[in-house]
Write a protein that holds these residues in place. Structure first.
Motif, PDB file in Angstrom:
ATOM      1  N   ASN A 105       0.866  -1.240   0.039  1.00  0.00           N
ATOM      2  CA  ASN A 105      -0.017   0.075   0.129  1.00  0.00           C
ATOM      3  C   ASN A 105       0.975   1.151   0.037  1.00  0.00           C
ATOM      4  O   ASN A 105       0.421   2.256  -0.832  1.00  0.00           O
ATOM      5  CB  ASN A 105      -1.010   0.031   1.147  1.00  0.00           C
ATOM      6  CG  ASN A 105      -2.280  -0.707   0.830  1.00  0.00           C
ATOM      7  OD1 ASN A 105      -2.493  -0.883  -0.138  1.00  0.00           O
ATOM      8  ND2 ASN A 105      -2.833  -1.081   2.022  1.00  0.00           N
ATOM      9  N   LEU A 106       2.111   1.361   0.732  1.00  0.00           N
ATOM     10  CA  LEU A 106       2.895   2.398   0.865  1.00  0.00           C
ATOM     11  C   LEU A 106       3.561   2.624  -0.722  1.00  0.00           C
ATOM     12  O   LEU A 106       3.421   4.050  -1.082  1.00  0.00           O
ATOM     13  CB  LEU A 106       4.022   2.288   1.705  1.00  0.00           C
ATOM     14  CG  LEU A 106       3.592   2.179   3.177  1.00  0.00           C
ATOM     15  CD1 LEU A 106       4.843   2.368   4.097  1.00  0.00           C
ATOM     16  CD2 LEU A 106       2.848   3.249   3.797  1.00  0.00           C
ATOM     17  N   ALA A 107       3.983   1.583  -1.124  1.00  0.00           N
ATOM     18  CA  ALA A 107       4.315   1.726  -2.660  1.00  0.00           C
ATOM     19  C   ALA A 107       3.363   2.281  -3.601  1.00  0.00           C
ATOM     20  O   ALA A 107       3.805   3.148  -4.405  1.00  0.00           O
ATOM     21  CB  ALA A 107       4.707   0.281  -2.905  1.00  0.00           C
ATOM     22  N   ALA A 108       2.170   1.644  -3.611  1.00  0.00           N
ATOM     23  CA  ALA A 108       1.172   2.110  -4.720  1.00  0.00           C
ATOM     24  C   ALA A 108       0.802   3.574  -4.344  1.00  0.00           C
ATOM     25  O   ALA A 108       0.405   4.519  -5.574  1.00  0.00           O
ATOM     26  CB  ALA A 108       0.051   1.348  -4.593  1.00  0.00           C
ATOM     27  N   LEU A 109       0.573   4.059  -3.449  1.00  0.00           N
ATOM     28  CA  LEU A 109       0.106   5.464  -3.002  1.00  0.00           C
ATOM     29  C   LEU A 109       1.299   6.425  -3.092  1.00  0.00           C
ATOM     30  O   LEU A 109       1.217   7.638  -3.609  1.00  0.00           O
ATOM     31  CB  LEU A 109      -0.569   5.457  -1.548  1.00  0.00           C
ATOM     32  CG  LEU A 109      -1.759   4.898  -1.298  1.00  0.00           C
ATOM     33  CD1 LEU A 109      -1.860   4.527   0.101  1.00  0.00           C
ATOM     34  CD2 LEU A 109      -3.010   5.939  -1.845  1.00  0.00           C
ATOM     35  N   THR A 110       2.659   5.874  -2.758  1.00  0.00           N
ATOM     36  CA  THR A 110       3.610   7.157  -2.872  1.00  0.00           C
ATOM     37  C   THR A 110       4.022   7.137  -4.568  1.00  0.00           C
ATOM     38  O   THR A 110       4.664   8.395  -4.964  1.00  0.00           O
ATOM     39  CB  THR A 110       4.725   6.628  -2.070  1.00  0.00           C
ATOM     40  OG1 THR A 110       5.244   5.364  -2.168  1.00  0.00           O
ATOM     41  CG2 THR A 110       4.215   6.861  -0.617  1.00  0.00           C
ATOM     42  N   ALA A 111       3.950   5.989  -5.163  1.00  0.00           N
ATOM     43  CA  ALA A 111       4.471   5.910  -6.286  1.00  0.00           C
ATOM     44  C   ALA A 111       3.482   6.407  -7.513  1.00  0.00           C
ATOM     45  O   ALA A 111       4.202   6.950  -8.681  1.00  0.00           O
ATOM     46  CB  ALA A 111       5.097   4.472  -6.868  1.00  0.00           C
ATOM     47  N   LEU A 112       2.360   6.537  -7.483  1.00  0.00           N
ATOM     48  CA  LEU A 112       1.289   6.547  -8.289  1.00  0.00           C
ATOM     49  C   LEU A 112       0.742   8.110  -8.068  1.00  0.00           C
ATOM     50  O   LEU A 112      -0.017   8.607  -8.820  1.00  0.00           O
ATOM     51  CB  LEU A 112       0.260   5.713  -8.193  1.00  0.00           C
ATOM     52  CG  LEU A 112       0.677   4.441  -8.502  1.00  0.00           C
ATOM     53  CD1 LEU A 112      -0.616   3.106  -8.258  1.00  0.00           C
ATOM     54  CD2 LEU A 112       1.225   4.087  -9.922  1.00  0.00           C
ATOM     55  N   THR A 113       1.314   8.786  -7.108  1.00  0.00           N
ATOM     56  CA  THR A 113       0.907  10.028  -6.952  1.00  0.00           C
ATOM     57  C   THR A 113       2.091  11.094  -6.695  1.00  0.00           C
ATOM     58  O   THR A 113       3.319  10.802  -6.882  1.00  0.00           O
ATOM     59  CB  THR A 113       0.277  10.528  -5.684  1.00  0.00           C
ATOM     60  OG1 THR A 113       0.911   9.929  -4.381  1.00  0.00           O
ATOM     61  CG2 THR A 113      -1.155   9.460  -5.636  1.00  0.00           C
ATOM     62  N   ALA A 114       1.845  12.265  -6.815  1.00  0.00           N
ATOM     63  CA  ALA A 114       2.951  13.518  -6.586  1.00  0.00           C
ATOM     64  C   ALA A 114       2.429  14.529  -5.730  1.00  0.00           C
ATOM     65  O   ALA A 114       1.291  14.687  -5.408  1.00  0.00           O
ATOM     66  CB  ALA A 114       3.402  13.855  -8.013  1.00  0.00           C
ATOM     67  N   HIS A 115       3.278  15.625  -5.525  1.00  0.00           N
ATOM     68  CA  HIS A 115       2.734  16.710  -4.612  1.00  0.00           C
ATOM     69  C   HIS A 115       1.636  17.293  -5.087  1.00  0.00           C
ATOM     70  O   HIS A 115       0.803  18.220  -4.352  1.00  0.00           O
ATOM     71  CB  HIS A 115       4.056  17.516  -4.447  1.00  0.00           C
ATOM     72  CG  HIS A 115       4.256  18.515  -5.530  1.00  0.00           C
ATOM     73  ND1 HIS A 115       5.111  18.104  -6.643  1.00  0.00           N
ATOM     74  CD2 HIS A 115       4.029  19.997  -5.902  1.00  0.00           C
ATOM     75  CE1 HIS A 115       5.104  18.978  -7.613  1.00  0.00           C
ATOM     76  NE2 HIS A 115       4.716  19.954  -7.038  1.00  0.00           N
ATOM     77  N   ASP A 116       1.570  17.356  -6.380  1.00  0.00           N
ATOM     78  CA  ASP A 116       0.146  18.062  -6.939  1.00  0.00           C
ATOM     79  C   ASP A 116      -0.851  17.346  -7.491  1.00  0.00           C
ATOM     80  O   ASP A 116      -1.837  17.533  -7.842  1.00  0.00           O
ATOM     81  CB  ASP A 116       0.696  18.793  -8.288  1.00  0.00           C
ATOM     82  CG  ASP A 116       1.223  17.938  -9.515  1.00  0.00           C
ATOM     83  OD1 ASP A 116       1.630  16.834  -8.967  1.00  0.00           O
ATOM     84  OD2 ASP A 116       1.422  18.416 -10.506  1.00  0.00           O
ATOM     85  N   ILE A 247       3.101  -1.465 -13.004  1.00  0.00           N
ATOM     86  CA  ILE A 247       3.988  -2.483 -12.099  1.00  0.00           C
ATOM     87  C   ILE A 247       5.497  -2.169 -12.449  1.00  0.00           C
ATOM     88  O   ILE A 247       6.108  -2.121 -11.853  1.00  0.00           O
ATOM     89  CB  ILE A 247       3.621  -3.822 -12.619  1.00  0.00           C
ATOM     90  CG1 ILE A 247       2.409  -4.226 -12.093  1.00  0.00           C
ATOM     91  CG2 ILE A 247       4.866  -4.843 -11.815  1.00  0.00           C
ATOM     92  CD1 ILE A 247       2.021  -4.036 -10.805  1.00  0.00           C
ATOM     93  N   GLN A 248       5.911  -1.887 -13.802  1.00  0.00           N
ATOM     94  CA  GLN A 248       7.105  -1.468 -14.097  1.00  0.00           C
ATOM     95  C   GLN A 248       7.601  -0.244 -13.325  1.00  0.00           C
ATOM     96  O   GLN A 248       8.859   0.050 -13.096  1.00  0.00           O
ATOM     97  CB  GLN A 248       7.416  -1.281 -15.688  1.00  0.00           C
ATOM     98  CG  GLN A 248       8.745  -1.204 -16.013  1.00  0.00           C
ATOM     99  CD  GLN A 248       9.565  -2.437 -15.691  1.00  0.00           C
ATOM    100  OE1 GLN A 248       9.201  -3.582 -15.648  1.00  0.00           O
ATOM    101  NE2 GLN A 248      11.041  -1.987 -15.458  1.00  0.00           N
ATOM    102  N   HIS A 249       6.578   0.720 -13.430  1.00  0.00           N
ATOM    103  CA  HIS A 249       6.792   2.075 -12.657  1.00  0.00           C
ATOM    104  C   HIS A 249       7.096   1.939 -11.277  1.00  0.00           C
ATOM    105  O   HIS A 249       8.266   2.323 -10.641  1.00  0.00           O
ATOM    106  CB  HIS A 249       5.585   3.009 -12.885  1.00  0.00           C
ATOM    107  CG  HIS A 249       5.614   4.053 -12.152  1.00  0.00           C
ATOM    108  ND1 HIS A 249       6.569   5.417 -12.588  1.00  0.00           N
ATOM    109  CD2 HIS A 249       4.959   4.583 -10.936  1.00  0.00           C
ATOM    110  CE1 HIS A 249       6.319   6.392 -11.704  1.00  0.00           C
ATOM    111  NE2 HIS A 249       5.407   6.061 -10.858  1.00  0.00           N
ATOM    112  N   LEU A 250       6.416   0.821 -10.624  1.00  0.00           N
ATOM    113  CA  LEU A 250       6.630   0.767  -9.175  1.00  0.00           C
ATOM    114  C   LEU A 250       7.893   0.162  -8.967  1.00  0.00           C
ATOM    115  O   LEU A 250       8.720   0.512  -8.125  1.00  0.00           O
ATOM    116  CB  LEU A 250       5.864  -0.101  -8.595  1.00  0.00           C
ATOM    117  CG  LEU A 250       4.202   0.132  -8.520  1.00  0.00           C
ATOM    118  CD1 LEU A 250       3.267  -0.857  -7.996  1.00  0.00           C
ATOM    119  CD2 LEU A 250       4.150   1.470  -7.569  1.00  0.00           C
TER     120      LEU A 250
END
Length: 382
Positions: A105-116, A247-250
């Protein structure tokens, strides 16, 4: 004054004790006479001989530990095999295995979003989702529980990248999220949908393929799932499932993947063994749901207040945190292990006993469990 930098901990401990919120570790023995309705072993596979043999064989073949992060030495052919079969079983293009569902969950939420970015999160979501939202540094809108219209309104306020995140089945009360309506809201706003299917895998969907498969959303371009291997599959670890490019992005950006030691081979082997067993015996999923429905029906018929289960979790209300603790202790003394949820684990402040249905429970065990919960209830049963 003497140097005592941790005296504040004693003050916190006194406050917890006064509120009846002290938590205690209780190591369980290898064998016990207790009837277990406290674990998340929904399909009864954690001690299944086929599953434990798969774990032992994996340890003999690949070693006790994974020896490093997945990108260094922590990936084996077994990990890749598990990822392929998980993705195929659940209906997704690709999967990535982590050391825990929390890490996934930490991985998906942090890698699929940004500060904006905007994250829209259900108020009843698991702590790992809450922490992922915080670590993401994205703006987070917490919306009322299971309220698709509130999600639509939150998405309408943001014109950029957005992600809606929800549990598929909420761990406290066992109720299911309105996934179809949430997916509609996401499509209308061009947002992604992230679903934690920890409590749906193995129980919901055809043969236990999960809540997203049941809702017809598995494999959708804008849909990502996280799950754990430690509940229905009786092992340990977690995974993210979604489009191959996600998945490759993660693999390239998720810190809890890049910098964490890979899942131990024994856990990967056990999860793969359990998954294959479930594919051969799909009736286990329906049985877990049937047991939950029977527990709920018999407890409410006895006068207790229980939430109707959408999967395998049966939540029984207690009048207070202190009475919930006593109730759980009385159940244990009578030979039944049940969960005890109280603040701050419950967002609404209502304490509960949490019973988990298991596919391997016999009718005699169901009857015994109901009898014990009713007999030890802190208030008279009407």
């Amino acid at each position: 004054m003497p140097y005592a930098p941790f005296d504040w901990i004693d003050d916190e401990a006194r406050r917890r004790a006064g509120a009846g919120l002290v938590r205690t570790l209780r190591p369980r023995p290898a064998g016990t006479e207790l009837l277990d309705l406290a674990s998340n072993d929904y399909l009864g596979l954690s001690r299944n001989p086929e599953v434990t043999a798969a774990a032992a064989e994996a340890a003999r073949t690949w070693g006790a530990g994974s020896t490093g992060s997945r990108l260094v030495t922590g990936s084996t052919a077994l990990h890749a095999e598990l990822e392929r079969e998980l993705a195929a079983f659940c209906g997704f293009e690709a999967a990535l295995v982590f050391s825990s569902g929390y890490a996934a969950n930490l991985a998906a939420l942090t890698a699929l979003t940004a500060h904006d970015s905007l994250i829209v999160s259900d108020a009843g979501n698991h702590a790992s989702i809450v922490d992922g939202c915080r670590l993401s540094r994205a703006a987070t809108a917490v919306v009322p529980h299971a309220d698709p219209e509130a999600v639509r309104k939150a998405l309408h306020t943001h014109g950029g990248r957005a992600l809606v995140v929800t549990d598929s089945v909420f761990s406290v009360d066992g109720d299911a999220a309105p996934l179809a309506a949430l997916a509609d809201a996401c499509r209308a706003a061009g947002a992604a949908l992230l679903v934690d299917d920890a409590h749906g895998l193995g129980v919901l969907g055809e043969g236990g393929r999960g809540a997203l498969a049941a809702a017809g959303l598995a494999g959708g371009e804008g849909v990502v799932a996280t799950l754990t291997l430690s509940k229905s599959l009786g092992s340990q670890g977690g995974a993210v499932l979604g489009p191959a490019r996600v998945i490759q992005h993660l693999v390239n950006t998720a810190r809890t993947f890049i910098f964490d030691t890979g899942l131990a081979p024994a856990a990967a082997g056990a999860a793969l063994g359990a998954l294959r067993l479930l594919r051969r015996e799909p009736g286990r999923a329906a049985r877990a749901g049937a047991v939950a429905a029977e527990l709920h029906g018999r407890l409410t018929a006895a006068g207790l207040t229980a939430v109707r289960p959408d999967a395998a979790v049966v939540s029984v209300r207690a009048p207070s945190a202190e009475s919930a603790v006593r109730w759980a202790a009385d159940c244990r003394a009578a030979g039944l292990a049940v969960g005890c949820f109280r603040p701050p684990s419950v967002p609404d402040g209502i304490s509960r006993l949490r019973l988990t249905a298991r596919a391997d429970l016999t009718q005699d065990q169901i009857t015994a469990a109901v009898g014990t919960v009713v007999a030890t209830a802190p208030l008279p049963v009407s």
